[in-house]
Scaffold this motif. Structure first.
Motif, mmCIF file in Angstrom:
data_model
loop_
_atom_site.group_PDB
_atom_site.id
_atom_site.type_symbol
_atom_site.label_atom_id
_atom_site.label_comp_id
_atom_site.label_asym_id
_atom_site.label_seq_id
_atom_site.Cartn_x
_atom_site.Cartn_y
_atom_site.Cartn_z
ATOM 1 N N PRO A 93 7.450 35.638 -41.339
ATOM 2 C CA PRO A 93 6.037 35.512 -40.986
ATOM 3 C C PRO A 93 5.166 36.447 -41.825
ATOM 4 N N GLU A 117 4.444 30.902 -41.496
ATOM 5 C CA GLU A 117 3.922 31.294 -40.193
ATOM 6 C C GLU A 117 3.001 32.487 -40.389
ATOM 7 N N LYS A 142 2.268 27.252 -39.449
ATOM 8 C CA LYS A 142 2.069 27.761 -38.092
ATOM 9 C C LYS A 142 1.103 28.941 -38.170
#
Length: 493
Positions: A93, A117, A142
């Motif tokens: 992420p 993400e 995301k």
């Protein structure tokens, strides 16, 4: 008045949103890792988010983006692209932390966030450029827990192409009134937009749009659920670009909307849509829920279940019917629309319909309307395509008015008439109370009650009908004493 206070409160709450608590920044960890030493929360509100980020072992955006540039309000799109690329390459992420003074990461051109993400850890991203902020050229983007502001004169916050994206728990504000673009747009399949707070201050512009525009990719199984939406913009729209077949299987559920710039939802072309448990308040003269069939190849709307919603068209601009449709383009229609168990309140009336829709109403509660009726048809032909169901869905008012008919009324009724054998002259006129001239009848007659005639039998049949009355021929036989015969007339449009 309650709706107006709710609109103002929601709008103020959204518009005053600011980035989350500041976080003191330590130097980036190895390879930009987020760790407890890298991000030190100054408040308990950030602790859980940052702890989660540490567990995720994400990449800190500030490893690539100079904090001085963020504080100075400079365009950091180029180093942010490096940060996104690093997160994508590492399969980890990308963390957007807060910066001292509440400064946001200012982005002057689009970021491709496919296969990444992005986690907001108290941070915010902003743009005042005429550009789409986050775009996707591939799958699996995301973005969550991020504060986002788009202040540009054009461009979308999210322009999501390809499949399998998830946008959730973000606080999104779009506040340039000259920007006509949707705040969020998605085109393909398995896109989930949920649990966001969205303030749309672009008057009349859509808050979200699902538009299939690529014949090579279907648009199916998308969800817009549990979002809070407020502002001067419009709601959502589902359809196609005219170059690809319509979307399928969209779920719009449990959203709360106080948008004054347009309908909560407009359907243009879709096969199978489910609209459950939403709060649709305010809106404008176009109503809360609107059907405008007309898509690629003449396809329109098929199979829409509308259930358990609060549907209201009261707004600051106009009072209007809550549910509306318009004639389809290129022969398209809205078919198989079912309204079940909705609270349809205020506005001029519950629904105003024109030919081009097949629908049914069951178990709804229509109330508080300014008109003396709950539903209006522009043409009696709708009696063959729209089943309004029982009149108890419209308590205290006439169920239906058909344009051109002198009176509003029900779609079916049971009325009693009394025929005096001595003076009746063979005919009895009974007011049917319907919204048009009835075409179906069921008759019965009997001699009972005070002053009943003594007869051996009676024959009754309809001889004429007009917009207000049914004339029945009454022929008693075997009269032994004069008196009254009660005729029961069941009429239906």
């Amino acid at each position: 008045m309650r709706g107006l206070f709710l609109a103002l409160a929601t709008l103020l709450a959204f518009a005053s949103a600011s980035p989350a608590e500041e976080t003191a920044l330590g130097p980036p960890g190895p390879r930009g890792d987020v760790s407890v030493s890298t991000l030190r929360p100054t408040g308990a509100a950030n602790a859980a988010t940052l702890a989660d980020a540490a567990v995720l072992n994400g990449i800190n955006a500030l490893f690539h983006v100079p904090v001085a540039s963020v504080v100075a309000g400079l365009d950091v799109a180029a180093p942010m692209r490096q940060a996104v690329a690093a997160a994508r390459a590492a399969g980890r992420p990308l963390i957007i932390p807060s910066v001292a003074g509440g400064a946001c990461f200012r982005i002057g051109s689009s970021l491709d966030i496919a296969r990444v993400e992005i986690v907001g850890a108290g941070g915010c991203v902003t743009t005042s450029a005429p550009t789409d902020l986050f775009v996707t050229t591939d799958t699996l983007a995301k973005v969550h827990d991020l504060t986002i502001l788009h202040d540009g004169p054009a461009g979308r916050v999210f322009a999501l192409n390809h499949d399998a994206h998830e946008i959730y728990r973000n606080r999104i504000t779009a506040r340039n009134g000259a920007n006509p673009d949707p705040v969020i747009e998605f085109t393909a399949s398995n896109v989930h937009i949920h649990d966001n707070s969205i303030t749309n201050l672009r008057p009349g512009a859509l808050t979200w749009r699902q538009i299939r525009n690529d014949p090579a990719r279907i648009s199916i199984n998308n969800q817009v659920i549990r979002n809070s939406m407020g502002g001067t913009g419009s709601g959502g729209w589902i359809g196609d670009s005219g170059t690809a077949a319509r979307p399928e299987g969209t779920l719009v559920a449990f959203n709360e909307s106080v948008l004054t710039g347009g309908p909560f939802l407009t359907l243009s072309s879709v096969m199978s849509a489910r609209v459950f448990g939403n709060m649709m308040d305010q809106n404008d003269a176009r109503g809360a829920l609107r059907f405008e069939p007309g898509g690629y190849g003449g396809y329109g709307i098929d199979g829409v279940l509308v259930s358990g919603n609060y549907i209201s068209a009261v707004g600051g601009k106009a009072k209007a019917p809550a549910i509306q449709n318009q004639a389809g383009r290129n022969g398209a229609v809205a078919g198989g629309v079912r309204f079940i168990g909705n609270d349809i309140a205020f506005g001029t009336m519950g629904a105003s319909l024109v030919p081009g829709i097949t629908a049914s109403f069951v178990g709804n509660y229509m109330h508080g309307h300014a008109a003396g009726h709950c539903v209006q048809f522009s043409d009696a032909a709708l009696l063959g395509t729209v089943d309004l169901g029982p009149a108890d869905q419209c308590p205290g008012k006439n169920h239906l008015l058909i344009t051109g008919h002198p009176l509003a009324g029900a779609t079916r009724s049971t009325r009693l008439g009394t025929y005096a054998t001595a003076t009746g002259g063979g005919y009895l006129s009974i007011a049917h109370g319907l919204a048009a001239i009835p075409t179906k009848f069921k008759l019965g007659a009997s001699a009972y009650g005070a002053g009943a005639a003594a007869i051996s039998g009676v024959s009754v049949f309809v001889v004429s009908v007009d917009p207000t009355n049914v004339v029945v021929a009454v022929t008693p036989t075997g009269i032994r004493s004069q008196g009254n015969i009660v005729v029961t007339l069941e009429s239906e449009l």
